[in-house]
Design an enzyme around this catalytic site. Structure first.
Site, PDB file in Angstrom:
ATOM      1  N   LYS A 107       0.821  -1.223   0.000  1.00 54.04           N
ATOM      2  CA  LYS A 107       0.000   0.000   0.000  1.00 54.04           C
ATOM      3  C   LYS A 107       0.851   1.268   0.000  1.00 54.04           C
ATOM      4  CE  LYS A 107      -0.643  -1.080   4.745  1.00 54.04           C
ATOM      5  NZ  LYS A 107      -0.911  -2.459   4.866  1.00 54.04           N
ATOM      6  N   LYS A 207      -4.344   3.908   2.239  1.00 52.97           N
ATOM      7  CA  LYS A 207      -5.418   3.157   1.576  1.00 52.97           C
ATOM      8  C   LYS A 207      -6.422   4.103   0.920  1.00 52.97           C
ATOM      9  CE  LYS A 207      -4.929  -0.786   4.697  1.00 52.97           C
ATOM     10  NZ  LYS A 207      -5.351  -1.326   5.997  1.00 52.97           N
TER      11      LYS A 207
HETATM   12  N1  LIG Z   1      -0.025  -9.034   6.807  1.00 53.64           N
HETATM   13  C1  LIG Z   1      -1.201  -8.563   6.383  1.00 53.64           C
HETATM   14  O1  LIG Z   1      -2.246  -8.827   6.988  1.00 53.64           O
HETATM   15  C2  LIG Z   1      -1.277  -7.698   5.156  1.00 53.64           C
HETATM   16  C3  LIG Z   1      -2.522  -7.286   4.669  1.00 53.64           C
HETATM   17  C4  LIG Z   1      -2.606  -6.503   3.508  1.00 53.64           C
HETATM   18  C5  LIG Z   1      -1.425  -6.118   2.897  1.00 53.64           C
HETATM   19  N2  LIG Z   1      -0.230  -6.499   3.412  1.00 53.64           N
HETATM   20  C6  LIG Z   1       0.967  -6.064   2.739  1.00 53.64           C
HETATM   21  O2  LIG Z   1       1.677  -7.202   2.273  1.00 53.64           O
HETATM   22  C7  LIG Z   1       3.069  -6.947   2.318  1.00 53.64           C
HETATM   23  C8  LIG Z   1       3.752  -8.046   3.123  1.00 53.64           C
HETATM   24  O3  LIG Z   1       3.234  -8.061   4.430  1.00 53.64           O
HETATM   25  P1  LIG Z   1       3.593  -9.256   5.448  1.00 53.64           P
HETATM   26  O4  LIG Z   1       2.715  -9.038   6.630  1.00 53.64           O
HETATM   27  O5  LIG Z   1       3.557 -10.552   4.748  1.00 53.64           O
HETATM   28  O6  LIG Z   1       5.093  -8.875   5.841  1.00 53.64           O
HETATM   29  P2  LIG Z   1       6.157  -9.808   6.612  1.00 53.64           P
HETATM   30  O7  LIG Z   1       5.484 -10.904   7.330  1.00 53.64           O
HETATM   31  O8  LIG Z   1       7.015  -8.862   7.387  1.00 53.64           O
HETATM   32  O9  LIG Z   1       7.025 -10.455   5.439  1.00 53.64           O
HETATM   33  C9  LIG Z   1       7.864  -9.705   4.625  1.00 53.64           C
HETATM   34  C10 LIG Z   1       8.662 -10.640   3.748  1.00 53.64           C
HETATM   35  O10 LIG Z   1       9.380  -9.866   2.817  1.00 53.64           O
HETATM   36  C11 LIG Z   1      10.760 -10.201   2.867  1.00 53.64           C
HETATM   37  N3  LIG Z   1      11.518  -8.964   2.660  1.00 53.64           N
HETATM   38  C12 LIG Z   1      11.356  -7.789   3.290  1.00 53.64           C
HETATM   39  N4  LIG Z   1      12.215  -6.880   2.813  1.00 53.64           N
HETATM   40  C13 LIG Z   1      12.955  -7.506   1.877  1.00 53.64           C
HETATM   41  C14 LIG Z   1      14.009  -7.106   1.028  1.00 53.64           C
HETATM   42  N5  LIG Z   1      14.497  -5.857   1.060  1.00 53.64           N
HETATM   43  N6  LIG Z   1      14.520  -8.005   0.169  1.00 53.64           N
HETATM   44  C15 LIG Z   1      14.025  -9.261   0.129  1.00 53.64           C
HETATM   45  N7  LIG Z   1      13.016  -9.697   0.897  1.00 53.64           N
HETATM   46  C16 LIG Z   1      12.500  -8.829   1.760  1.00 53.64           C
HETATM   47  C17 LIG Z   1      11.005 -10.794   4.231  1.00 53.64           C
HETATM   48  O11 LIG Z   1      12.106 -11.682   4.146  1.00 53.64           O
HETATM   49  P3  LIG Z   1      12.628 -12.540   5.411  1.00 53.64           P
HETATM   50  O12 LIG Z   1      11.497 -13.484   5.725  1.00 53.64           O
HETATM   51  O13 LIG Z   1      13.834 -13.248   4.930  1.00 53.64           O
HETATM   52  O14 LIG Z   1      12.868 -11.561   6.516  1.00 53.64           O
HETATM   53  C18 LIG Z   1       9.664 -11.490   4.506  1.00 53.64           C
HETATM   54  O15 LIG Z   1       9.684 -12.791   3.988  1.00 53.64           O
HETATM   55  C19 LIG Z   1       3.209  -5.533   2.877  1.00 53.64           C
HETATM   56  O16 LIG Z   1       3.288  -4.618   1.829  1.00 53.64           O
HETATM   57  C20 LIG Z   1       1.941  -5.338   3.649  1.00 53.64           C
HETATM   58  O17 LIG Z   1       1.574  -3.971   3.783  1.00 53.64           O
HETATM   59  C21 LIG Z   1      -0.123  -7.290   4.523  1.00 53.64           C
END
Ligand SMILES: NC(=O)c1ccc[n+]([C@@H]2O[C@H](COP(=O)([O-])OP(=O)(O)OC[C@H]3O[C@@H](n4cnc5c(N)ncnc54)[C@H](OP(=O)(O)O)[C@@H]3O)[C@@H](O)[C@H]2O)c1
Length: 430
Positions: A107, A207
């Site tokens: 987002k 959003k």
């Molecule tokens: N979680 C939700 O409920 C939700 C809902 C709607 C939208 N989103 C969006 O979805 C996205 C992901 O959210 P998430 O909750 O899944 O995050 P998360 O659990 O923190 O996971 C992030 C992932 O991205 C990887 N990563 C982060 N920075 C990186 C980089 N510079 N290079 C390579 N890999 C990188 C991390 O690698 P490592 O595992 O190796 O650390 C991890 O696997 C975000 O944009 C968030 O706003 C999330």
């Protein structure tokens, strides 16, 4: 069925990425049937190769080198579920520049750079999907993109941040302070360790920037949107609100005016009978009004790995289908730069004030005088609690619609009155 697969480079294997990979790996044949081609997970970019993963992904697929995805000509689509502005904005720009399609849940990138990336995607004749960036699993972008296309969108009001909705709900139900409710939300997994983005209204602003841009086909940037968080609300406000017939929610709102739009995120009192007042816990809801369709309410899980993966993989399937149909058949977004966002001071709204005063004669008249001078018309004026020992009382005032500038001037002037201890709370009323 197409003979060649859609090769996917996945960035991120966290909460969302795990669920995306899981669905792609365990539901292959169903997805292929719906997409008309096989969806093949070709490479996964992460930060830490040694981390234990909640999904079984072939170790060979994991990499920490972005070039392994972005420069691989065999990869047709980048699915970005990592988050944060940079380096992800740069990765997406690079992917689109190389002729790859993109599906993202980011987002921050879409709110700040979405229109530019969409322009670039149109120029490169590729697609950029971002259903998961707003409202998790709720089909919002696709609804605007297809089903509401025949409408002029008049207004959109949303409860679009699950964390603050959970926190406000707990403050109302259990008489908790903001800090207590945030700690409870963190323990329940509904709030980040640093809750600033949610509590301060930043997440909702990102959003709304995306939704406003799509709804009105103009570039609404986060900095154009008036933003106020929920920090100023106290438990007693929920009691007074209920007595007056309102719930308190963090509302993201945009509305069309001649040649301009209004766009704001702030806590607000909304009538208990309004559909958004009934949205509880981490649920999100978007209330849209179109000139043809009338009112539409979209409700669902606005976050969480599985609902968000539902949106991401849904985008992938749609992308695969449109590749089969041919690039030119896809609907795209166009954005007009000319429509301005109305400054908050000019926005007409009603308001609620909670004012702590000396409990003595003449105070109400002095406060009433300030409202009269600012041209603000009072709707109700009620003395609430009285603290006999301190000889203080609490007054609750609600107003008729007035410009936000007048309401703020009245707030400042009332706070300076000699018998006034503080304007303890100020909330806009829908
Ligand atoms: N979680 C939700 O409920 C939700 C809902 C709607 C939208 N989103 C969006 O979805 C996205 C992901 O959210 P998430 O909750 O899944 O995050 P998360 O659990 O923190 O996971 C992030 C992932 O991205 C990887 N990563 C982060 N920075 C990186 C980089 N510079 N290079 C390579 N890999 C990188 C991390 O690698 P490592 O595992 O190796 O650390 C991890 O696997 C975000 O944009 C968030 O706003 C999330």
């Amino acid at each position: 069925m197409a003979s060649s697969p859609l090769n996917v480079g996945l960035i991120g294997l966290g909460t969302v990425g795990t669920q995306v990979a899981e669905r792609m790996l365990t539901w292959q044949s169903q997805l292929a049937r719906r997409a008309g081609m096989e969806l093949c997970l070709r490479r996964v970019l992460v930060r830490d190769l040694a981390k234990r993963r909640a999904v079984e992904v072939d170790k060979e697929l994991l990499t920490t080198n972005p070039a392994d995805l972005l420069d691989d000509p065999e990869i047709n689509v980048i699915v970005e579920v990592a988050g944060g502005e940079e380096p992800m904005r740069g990765y997406l720009e690079r992917a689109i520049g190389a002729g790859k399609h993109v599906v993202t849940a980011n987002k921050v990138v879409m709110a700040k750079h979405g229109p530019d990336l969409l322009d670039l995607a149109a120029e490169k004749n590729v697609d950029l999907y971002f259903e998961a960036a707003v409202g998790g699993g709720i089909p919002l972008i696709s609804t605007f993109r297809t089903d509401l296309q025949a409408n002029r969108i008049e207004r959109l009001s949303a409860v679009i941040n699950g964390t603050t909705n959970y926190v406000l709900g707990r403050m109302a139900a259990a008489n908790l302070t903001l800090d207590e409710a945030v700690r409870e939300a963190q323990a329940a997994g509904f709030a980040e360790a640093d809750p600033t983005d949610d509590v301060g209204g930043f997440d909702a602003t990102y959003k709304l920037a995306i939704l406003g841009s799509i709804a009105y086909e103009i570039k609404v940037r986060p900095e154009d949107i008036f933003r106020e968080g929920i920090e100023g609300i106290e438990p007693v406000d929920f009691r007074y609100a209920r007595e007056l017939g309102y719930a308190i929610k963090l509302i993201a709102h945009t509305q069309r005016h001649p040649g301009r739009i209004e766009a704001r995120v702030h806590p607000a009192m909304i009538p208990l009978e309004h559909p958004l007042a009934q949205v509880e816990g981490a649920t999100n809801a978007v209330f849209v009004e179109g000139d043809l369709v009338g009112q539409v309410l979209l409700v669902g899980q606005g976050a969480g790995g599985r609902p968000t993966a539902s949106a991401v993989v849904g985008d992938l399937i749609d992308l695969a289908r449109s590749i089969r149909r041919g690039v030119q058949s896809r609907p795209s977004f166009t954005f007009d730069d000319r429509v301005a966002v109305i400054p908050m001071g000019e926005v007409m709204t009603r308001a609620y004030y909670r004012i702590r005063v000396d409990d003595r004669a003449g105070v109400l008249a002095a406060i009433g005088q300030v409202y009269a001078e600012e041209g603000v018309s009072i709707s109700s004026f009620i003395q609430k609690g009285a603290w006999v020992e301190e000889r203080t009382a609490e007054i609750v005032v609600t107003t008729h619609p007035s410009s936000d500038a007048s309401l703020q001037k009245a707030r400042t002037a009332i706070a300076k009155l000699e018998p006034v201890h503080a304007v303890s709370s100020f909330l806009r009323v829908f």
